[in-house]
Design a protein around this motif. Sequence first.
Motif, PDB file in Angstrom:
ATOM      1  N   PHE A  90      -0.266  -1.381  13.094  1.00  0.00           N
ATOM      2  CA  PHE A  90      -0.461  -2.369  14.161  1.00  0.00           C
ATOM      3  C   PHE A  90       0.796  -2.639  14.991  1.00  0.00           C
ATOM      4  O   PHE A  90       0.712  -2.912  16.194  1.00  0.00           O
ATOM      5  N   GLU A  91       1.956  -2.620  14.358  1.00  0.00           N
ATOM      6  CA  GLU A  91       3.168  -3.139  15.007  1.00  0.00           C
ATOM      7  C   GLU A  91       3.526  -2.454  16.325  1.00  0.00           C
ATOM      8  O   GLU A  91       3.909  -3.143  17.284  1.00  0.00           O
ATOM      9  N   PRO A  92       3.424  -1.129  16.448  1.00  0.00           N
ATOM     10  CA  PRO A  92       3.775  -0.526  17.740  1.00  0.00           C
ATOM     11  C   PRO A  92       2.957  -1.076  18.904  1.00  0.00           C
ATOM     12  O   PRO A  92       3.474  -1.223  20.022  1.00  0.00           O
ATOM     13  N   TYR A  93       1.700  -1.392  18.655  1.00  0.00           N
ATOM     14  CA  TYR A  93       0.843  -1.922  19.719  1.00  0.00           C
ATOM     15  C   TYR A  93       1.182  -3.381  20.002  1.00  0.00           C
ATOM     16  O   TYR A  93       1.189  -3.811  21.161  1.00  0.00           O
ATOM     17  N   VAL A  94       1.463  -4.160  18.941  1.00  0.00           N
ATOM     18  CA  VAL A  94       1.857  -5.554  19.130  1.00  0.00           C
ATOM     19  C   VAL A  94       3.155  -5.625  19.940  1.00  0.00           C
ATOM     20  O   VAL A  94       3.293  -6.440  20.860  1.00  0.00           O
ATOM     21  N   LYS A  95       4.124  -4.769  19.601  1.00  0.00           N
ATOM     22  CA  LYS A  95       5.389  -4.722  20.341  1.00  0.00           C
ATOM     23  C   LYS A  95       5.160  -4.428  21.821  1.00  0.00           C
ATOM     24  O   LYS A  95       5.879  -4.926  22.687  1.00  0.00           O
ATOM     25  N   ASN A  96       4.151  -3.627  22.083  1.00  0.00           N
ATOM     26  CA  ASN A  96       3.840  -3.229  23.460  1.00  0.00           C
ATOM     27  C   ASN A  96       3.063  -4.309  24.215  1.00  0.00           C
ATOM     28  O   ASN A  96       2.768  -4.155  25.396  1.00  0.00           O
ATOM     29  N   GLY A  97       2.709  -5.385  23.508  1.00  0.00           N
ATOM     30  CA  GLY A  97       1.963  -6.459  24.151  1.00  0.00           C
ATOM     31  C   GLY A  97       0.457  -6.284  24.130  1.00  0.00           C
ATOM     32  O   GLY A  97      -0.272  -7.044  24.785  1.00  0.00           O
ATOM     33  N   ASP A  98      -0.023  -5.305  23.370  1.00  0.00           N
ATOM     34  CA  ASP A  98      -1.461  -5.067  23.289  1.00  0.00           C
ATOM     35  C   ASP A  98      -2.114  -6.029  22.301  1.00  0.00           C
ATOM     36  O   ASP A  98      -1.496  -6.470  21.332  1.00  0.00           O
ATOM     37  N   SER A  99      -3.386  -6.339  22.550  1.00  0.00           N
ATOM     38  CA  SER A  99      -4.192  -7.099  21.591  1.00  0.00           C
ATOM     39  C   SER A  99      -4.839  -6.122  20.615  1.00  0.00           C
ATOM     40  O   SER A  99      -5.127  -4.972  20.970  1.00  0.00           O
ATOM     41  N   ILE A 100      -5.103  -6.595  19.389  1.00  0.00           N
ATOM     42  CA  ILE A 100      -5.667  -5.732  18.355  1.00  0.00           C
ATOM     43  C   ILE A 100      -6.925  -6.360  17.780  1.00  0.00           C
ATOM     44  O   ILE A 100      -6.951  -7.564  17.478  1.00  0.00           O
ATOM     45  N   ILE A 101      -7.969  -5.550  17.650  1.00  0.00           N
ATOM     46  CA  ILE A 101      -9.163  -5.949  16.909  1.00  0.00           C
ATOM     47  C   ILE A 101      -9.364  -4.931  15.808  1.00  0.00           C
ATOM     48  O   ILE A 101      -9.528  -3.734  16.086  1.00  0.00           O
ATOM     49  N   PHE A 102      -9.357  -5.399  14.571  1.00  0.00           N
ATOM     50  CA  PHE A 102      -9.562  -4.518  13.416  1.00  0.00           C
ATOM     51  C   PHE A 102     -10.874  -4.854  12.726  1.00  0.00           C
ATOM     52  O   PHE A 102     -11.160  -6.017  12.435  1.00  0.00           O
ATOM     53  N   PHE A 103     -11.671  -3.819  12.465  1.00  0.00           N
ATOM     54  CA  PHE A 103     -12.917  -3.951  11.719  1.00  0.00           C
ATOM     55  C   PHE A 103     -12.734  -3.296  10.356  1.00  0.00           C
ATOM     56  O   PHE A 103     -12.389  -2.111  10.284  1.00  0.00           O
ATOM     57  N   GLY A 104     -13.009  -4.045   9.282  1.00  0.00           N
ATOM     58  CA  GLY A 104     -12.791  -3.499   7.959  1.00  0.00           C
ATOM     59  C   GLY A 104     -13.999  -3.540   7.056  1.00  0.00           C
ATOM     60  O   GLY A 104     -14.963  -4.287   7.283  1.00  0.00           O
ATOM     61  N   ILE A 105     -13.944  -2.730   6.021  1.00  0.00           N
ATOM     62  CA  ILE A 105     -14.986  -2.683   5.002  1.00  0.00           C
ATOM     63  C   ILE A 105     -15.171  -4.062   4.384  1.00  0.00           C
ATOM     64  O   ILE A 105     -14.226  -4.841   4.254  1.00  0.00           O
ATOM     65  N   SER A 106     -16.380  -4.383   3.990  1.00  0.00           N
ATOM     66  CA  SER A 106     -16.735  -5.690   3.462  1.00  0.00           C
ATOM     67  C   SER A 106     -15.759  -6.187   2.399  1.00  0.00           C
ATOM     68  O   SER A 106     -15.405  -5.457   1.468  1.00  0.00           O
ATOM     69  N   SER A 107     -15.378  -7.448   2.534  1.00  0.00           N
ATOM     70  CA  SER A 107     -14.528  -8.066   1.515  1.00  0.00           C
ATOM     71  C   SER A 107     -15.267  -8.232   0.196  1.00  0.00           C
ATOM     72  O   SER A 107     -14.646  -8.481  -0.841  1.00  0.00           O
ATOM     73  N   GLY A 108     -16.599  -8.070   0.232  1.00  0.00           N
ATOM     74  CA  GLY A 108     -17.371  -8.158  -0.998  1.00  0.00           C
ATOM     75  C   GLY A 108     -17.232  -6.942  -1.890  1.00  0.00           C
ATOM     76  O   GLY A 108     -17.596  -6.996  -3.075  1.00  0.00           O
ATOM     77  N   ILE A 109     -16.692  -5.852  -1.348  1.00  0.00           N
ATOM     78  CA  ILE A 109     -16.556  -4.633  -2.147  1.00  0.00           C
ATOM     79  C   ILE A 109     -15.153  -4.027  -2.112  1.00  0.00           C
ATOM     80  O   ILE A 109     -14.895  -3.038  -2.792  1.00  0.00           O
ATOM     81  N   SER A 110     -14.243  -4.592  -1.319  1.00  0.00           N
ATOM     82  CA  SER A 110     -12.896  -4.039  -1.238  1.00  0.00           C
ATOM     83  C   SER A 110     -11.918  -5.137  -0.832  1.00  0.00           C
ATOM     84  O   SER A 110     -12.281  -6.079  -0.120  1.00  0.00           O
ATOM     85  N   GLY A 111     -10.659  -4.990  -1.261  1.00  0.00           N
ATOM     86  CA  GLY A 111      -9.609  -5.911  -0.859  1.00  0.00           C
ATOM     87  C   GLY A 111      -8.916  -5.518   0.427  1.00  0.00           C
ATOM     88  O   GLY A 111      -7.929  -6.148   0.821  1.00  0.00           O
ATOM     89  N   THR A 112      -9.429  -4.511   1.115  1.00  0.00           N
ATOM     90  CA  THR A 112      -8.775  -3.999   2.322  1.00  0.00           C
ATOM     91  C   THR A 112      -8.653  -5.070   3.403  1.00  0.00           C
ATOM     92  O   THR A 112      -7.607  -5.186   4.062  1.00  0.00           O
ATOM     93  N   ILE A 113      -9.703  -5.863   3.611  1.00  0.00           N
ATOM     94  CA  ILE A 113      -9.661  -6.917   4.629  1.00  0.00           C
ATOM     95  C   ILE A 113      -8.546  -7.922   4.328  1.00  0.00           C
ATOM     96  O   ILE A 113      -7.823  -8.371   5.230  1.00  0.00           O
ATOM     97  N   ASN A 114      -8.379  -8.258   3.067  1.00  0.00           N
ATOM     98  CA  ASN A 114      -7.318  -9.194   2.689  1.00  0.00           C
ATOM     99  C   ASN A 114      -5.947  -8.635   3.058  1.00  0.00           C
ATOM    100  O   ASN A 114      -5.080  -9.365   3.579  1.00  0.00           O
ATOM    101  N   SER A 115      -5.743  -7.351   2.812  1.00  0.00           N
ATOM    102  CA  SER A 115      -4.471  -6.716   3.202  1.00  0.00           C
ATOM    103  C   SER A 115      -4.264  -6.789   4.712  1.00  0.00           C
ATOM    104  O   SER A 115      -3.154  -7.059   5.188  1.00  0.00           O
ATOM    105  N   ALA A 116      -5.336  -6.547   5.463  1.00  0.00           N
ATOM    106  CA  ALA A 116      -5.239  -6.590   6.926  1.00  0.00           C
ATOM    107  C   ALA A 116      -4.903  -7.995   7.420  1.00  0.00           C
ATOM    108  O   ALA A 116      -4.104  -8.172   8.355  1.00  0.00           O
ATOM    109  N   GLU A 117      -5.475  -9.012   6.794  1.00  0.00           N
ATOM    110  CA  GLU A 117      -5.209 -10.397   7.197  1.00  0.00           C
ATOM    111  C   GLU A 117      -3.761 -10.788   6.897  1.00  0.00           C
ATOM    112  O   GLU A 117      -3.118 -11.471   7.702  1.00  0.00           O
TER     113      GLU A 117
END
Length: 286
Positions: A73-100
Amino acid sequence: MIKLFTDTTANLTKELVEKHNIGLVSLAYTLDGVESACGTGPDFDGKAFYGAMRNGAEAKTSMVSVGEFVDAFEPYVKNGDSIIFFGISSGISGTINSAEIAADELRDRYPSAKIAVIDTIAAGLGEGFQVLGAAELIEKGEPFLKIVKICELRRKNMCQFFTVDDLKYLRKGGRISAAAAAVGTVLNIKPILIGSDDGHIVSCGKVRGSMKSLIAIADKYSELVLDKTARVGITHADNPAAAEALERLVRERGFDGELIVADFEPVCGSHVGPGSVALFFMGEHK
């Protein structure tokens, strides 16, 4: 600019990822101790992967780390871009928690950063279709907050129905008991599984025989679908015959839109096992 991200469990082809300029963060899997990052499209050989599982190879999976999200994410944030991330359900993976956590770290570093982390409460093309919907809104020039609001509402209508060929993988994942798996195998019981409102995998019925399970899934399509011209997804774990049969069944029930057929990507596929088949569409409710 709005930069769209998802993870590899969205099961999107390389062509779709490139067409819509989607950033990917990769979950990983190991097969008999050999670790690989999840690829997309032709980078993943479903026949070989599920063939190895049928022959006894053990598959394990791991989520995306906080650091990997920050690096993406950081290169885009540095560039001033907005980011929308879609992740696998928090009911089956901790990936969303890492993204948050990563998003919070980046907001601390860059106070003006606009980062939305959307729990799709889905997986596979149930996740992927939400990403494509967001891509279409971005391409229409819709603003950041409107896109996030629309996508958060849409996820409640993403239907995901699937069945498995071998109950032992559900047993390994703790979704059914060893006794239920043994009895079900003997009686040729096929569960009908759904992604629930809170993003977990739950049973909504069972039938005897593979074809009856496909008919039951197609009937759910007919019962719940909002628009029979809207896109539908079918994924399978090295079971093209079942995928073709399911396509025929939904077309018999009036489906007349874009169809995406793909191999189950290896992370979700590791947990449902070879022979599994799934259907994804937008419905009145999950």
